[in-house]
Design a protein around this motif. Structure first.
Motif, short mmCIF file in Angstrom:
data_model
loop_
_atom_site.label_atom_id
_atom_site.label_comp_id
_atom_site.label_asym_id
_atom_site.label_seq_id
_atom_site.Cartn_x
_atom_site.Cartn_y
_atom_site.Cartn_z
N PHE A 68 8.50 0.78 -8.56
CA PHE A 68 8.01 2.02 -9.16
C PHE A 68 7.39 1.83 -10.54
CE2 PHE A 68 10.88 3.72 -5.89
CZ PHE A 68 10.00 4.62 -5.29
N LYS A 69 7.54 0.63 -11.09
CA LYS A 69 6.86 0.31 -12.34
C LYS A 69 5.49 -0.32 -12.09
CE LYS A 69 9.34 1.54 -15.94
NZ LYS A 69 8.78 2.38 -17.02
N SER A 70 5.26 -0.74 -10.85
CA SER A 70 4.01 -1.43 -10.52
C SER A 70 2.86 -0.44 -10.38
CB SER A 70 4.17 -2.22 -9.22
OG SER A 70 4.29 -1.34 -8.11
N ASN A 71 1.66 -0.93 -10.66
CA ASN A 71 0.45 -0.11 -10.49
C ASN A 71 0.15 0.12 -9.02
OD1 ASN A 71 -0.12 0.19 -13.26
ND2 ASN A 71 -1.15 -1.80 -13.34
N THR A 72 0.60 -0.81 -8.17
CA THR A 72 0.31 -0.70 -6.74
C THR A 72 0.87 0.58 -6.14
OG1 THR A 72 0.33 -3.11 -6.48
CG2 THR A 72 0.64 -1.79 -4.49
N ILE A 73 2.15 0.86 -6.40
CA ILE A 73 2.77 2.06 -5.82
C ILE A 73 2.12 3.32 -6.38
CG2 ILE A 73 4.61 2.30 -7.53
CD1 ILE A 73 5.04 2.76 -3.74
N LYS A 74 1.70 3.27 -7.63
CA LYS A 74 1.04 4.42 -8.25
C LYS A 74 -0.31 4.68 -7.61
CE LYS A 74 3.36 3.56 -12.67
NZ LYS A 74 3.20 3.12 -14.07
N ILE A 75 -1.05 3.61 -7.35
CA ILE A 75 -2.36 3.75 -6.71
C ILE A 75 -2.21 4.27 -5.28
CG2 ILE A 75 -4.36 2.48 -5.83
CD1 ILE A 75 -4.04 0.60 -8.26
N LEU A 76 -1.25 3.68 -4.54
CA LEU A 76 -1.02 4.12 -3.16
C LEU A 76 -0.58 5.58 -3.11
CD1 LEU A 76 0.78 1.00 -1.60
CD2 LEU A 76 -1.64 1.64 -1.45
N PHE A 77 0.28 5.98 -4.06
CA PHE A 77 0.73 7.37 -4.12
C PHE A 77 -0.44 8.29 -4.44
CE2 PHE A 77 2.60 11.09 -6.27
CZ PHE A 77 3.54 11.47 -5.32
N GLY A 78 -1.32 7.84 -5.31
CA GLY A 78 -2.51 8.63 -5.63
C GLY A 78 -3.41 8.81 -4.41
N ILE A 79 -3.52 7.76 -3.60
CA ILE A 79 -4.35 7.83 -2.39
C ILE A 79 -3.75 8.79 -1.38
CG2 ILE A 79 -5.21 6.52 -0.40
CD1 ILE A 79 -5.40 4.08 -2.24
N THR A 80 -2.43 8.71 -1.16
CA THR A 80 -1.80 9.63 -0.20
C THR A 80 -1.84 11.07 -0.71
OG1 THR A 80 0.41 9.19 -1.11
CG2 THR A 80 -0.29 7.87 0.78
N SER A 81 -1.75 11.25 -2.02
CA SER A 81 -1.84 12.61 -2.59
C SER A 81 -3.23 13.19 -2.34
CB SER A 81 -1.55 12.57 -4.09
OG SER A 81 -0.24 12.13 -4.35
N LEU A 82 -4.24 12.37 -2.60
CA LEU A 82 -5.62 12.82 -2.36
C LEU A 82 -5.85 13.07 -0.88
CD1 LEU A 82 -8.48 13.36 -3.44
CD2 LEU A 82 -8.95 10.90 -3.17
N GLY A 83 -5.32 12.18 -0.03
CA GLY A 83 -5.48 12.34 1.41
C GLY A 83 -4.83 13.61 1.91
N ALA A 84 -3.65 13.93 1.40
CA ALA A 84 -2.93 15.14 1.81
C ALA A 84 -3.71 16.39 1.43
CB ALA A 84 -1.54 15.17 1.18
N ILE A 85 -4.26 16.38 0.23
CA ILE A 85 -5.04 17.55 -0.23
C ILE A 85 -6.30 17.72 0.60
CG2 ILE A 85 -6.38 18.47 -2.17
CD1 ILE A 85 -4.30 17.12 -4.02
N LEU A 86 -7.01 16.61 0.84
CA LEU A 86 -8.23 16.68 1.64
C LEU A 86 -7.94 17.13 3.07
CD1 LEU A 86 -10.10 13.47 0.40
CD2 LEU A 86 -10.72 15.86 -0.06
N MET A 87 -6.83 16.65 3.62
CA MET A 87 -6.43 17.08 4.96
C MET A 87 -6.20 18.58 5.00
SD MET A 87 -2.96 16.10 7.10
CE MET A 87 -1.95 17.28 6.17
N MET A 88 -5.50 19.10 4.00
CA MET A 88 -5.22 20.53 3.94
C MET A 88 -6.51 21.35 3.78
SD MET A 88 -2.94 22.70 1.18
CE MET A 88 -4.11 22.30 -0.15
N VAL A 89 -7.38 20.92 2.89
CA VAL A 89 -8.63 21.64 2.64
C VAL A 89 -9.50 21.69 3.89
CG1 VAL A 89 -10.81 21.58 1.37
CG2 VAL A 89 -8.67 21.17 0.17
N MET A 90 -9.63 20.56 4.56
CA MET A 90 -10.46 20.52 5.77
C MET A 90 -9.82 21.33 6.89
SD MET A 90 -11.95 16.62 5.78
CE MET A 90 -13.22 17.03 6.98
N ALA A 91 -8.50 21.28 7.01
CA ALA A 91 -7.80 22.05 8.04
C ALA A 91 -7.88 23.55 7.75
CB ALA A 91 -6.34 21.62 8.13
#
Length: 265
Positions: free
Chosen positions: A13-36
């Motif tokens: 949780f201190k790594s940049n990797t998990i932060k980047i991946l979390f940012g991607i899933t957050s963006l993906g979730a929002i885009l999924m909701m908007v398109m749906a």
């Protein structure tokens, strides 16, 4: 083992990797909701549902979950973290269980945005759908949105979401022995994504083949386990939990078998 798990969680949780991946899933979730949301209103063509599916949880986690396993587990071989854990007195079994626990917590963390976005969307009372396409949280969003939700249904909805997370963790548990055996993140990602696509095709074929259907239902890749909703029968929910837990234990045992024979230098 507890100290090792704490150290690995801190490192993850201190790594940049998990932060980047979390940012991607957050963006993906929002885009999924908007398109749906836009597709049922006619503001977006149903032909865009294929693109919307790319942002859905089942597609994103098939890639990003494997990425996490590849980087987290394979990376610990490259930086000798696993070697140091064994040298300090940790048994190989403890190392496997510890890595598995941390990896599964990471998976739950990455999928958290889909849980939150799906819950918020359903609470609005608006209708969300991408047509016939819907698996995992997208399926819950499509089936449960546009309905009146009371307190008891909210609790059940949370319970359903938790079960779905358990199913995802079980599916991605395959990445643990793959990462340990191959030690190459790219191979882990490619193989698991290929297995995800194959499982989808097999689910379609299983409708006309009882032996294949029985086999799939003994794994977390069984069709109904990724399609649970508020209307799912209790038997299906219980099976989803038991099969997922059993499958995860099998994957960790396979991992231990591989690791037990591996030479650690």
């Amino acid at each position: 083992m507890i100290n090792m798990v704490r150290a690995d969680l801190f490192k993850m949780f201190k790594s940049n990797t998990i932060k980047i991946l979390f940012g991607i899933t957050s963006l993906g979730a929002i885009l999924m909701m908007v398109m749906a949301y836009l597709i049922p209103q006619g503001k977006l063509s149903e032909n865009m549902s294929g693109i919307g599916f790319m942002f859905s949880d089942v597609n994103m986690m098939s890639i990003l979950g494997a990425v996490l396993a590849g980087i987290f587990i394979c990376g610990d071989f490259d930086n000798k973290a696993i070697h140091q854990a064994i040298a300090s007195g940790c048994s190989r079994g403890a190392v496997i269980i510890g890595k598995g626990i941390v990896f599964f917590i990471g998976i739950a963390f990455l999928i958290l945005p889909y849980m939150i976005v799906t819950g918020i969307a359903i609470a609005t009372g608006s209708k969300f759908s991408m047509g016939a396409i819907g698996i995992g949280f997208l399926n819950i969003l499509s089936n449960e949105s546009g309905k009146s939700i009371d307190g008891s249904m909210i609790l059940k909805l949370i319970f359903i979401m938790v079960i779905l997370v358990i199913v995802y963790i079980a599916q991605l548990s395959i990445c643990v022995p793959l990462a340990l055996a191959l030690k190459k993140p790219v191979l882990v990602i490619a193989i698991f994504y290929g297995l995800s696509i194959l499982s989808g095709q097999l689910s379609l074929l299983s409708k006309s083949s009882k032996p294949l259907r029985n086999f799939l239902y003994s794994t977390p890749f069984g069709g109904d386990y990724s399609l649970i909703t508020l209307g799912s029968e209790t038997e299906t929910l219980v099976k989803a939990i038991l099969v997922s837990l059993y499958f995860t234990v099998i994957m960790l045992n396979i991992t231990y078998g591989i690791f037990k024979r591996a030479e650690i230098k």
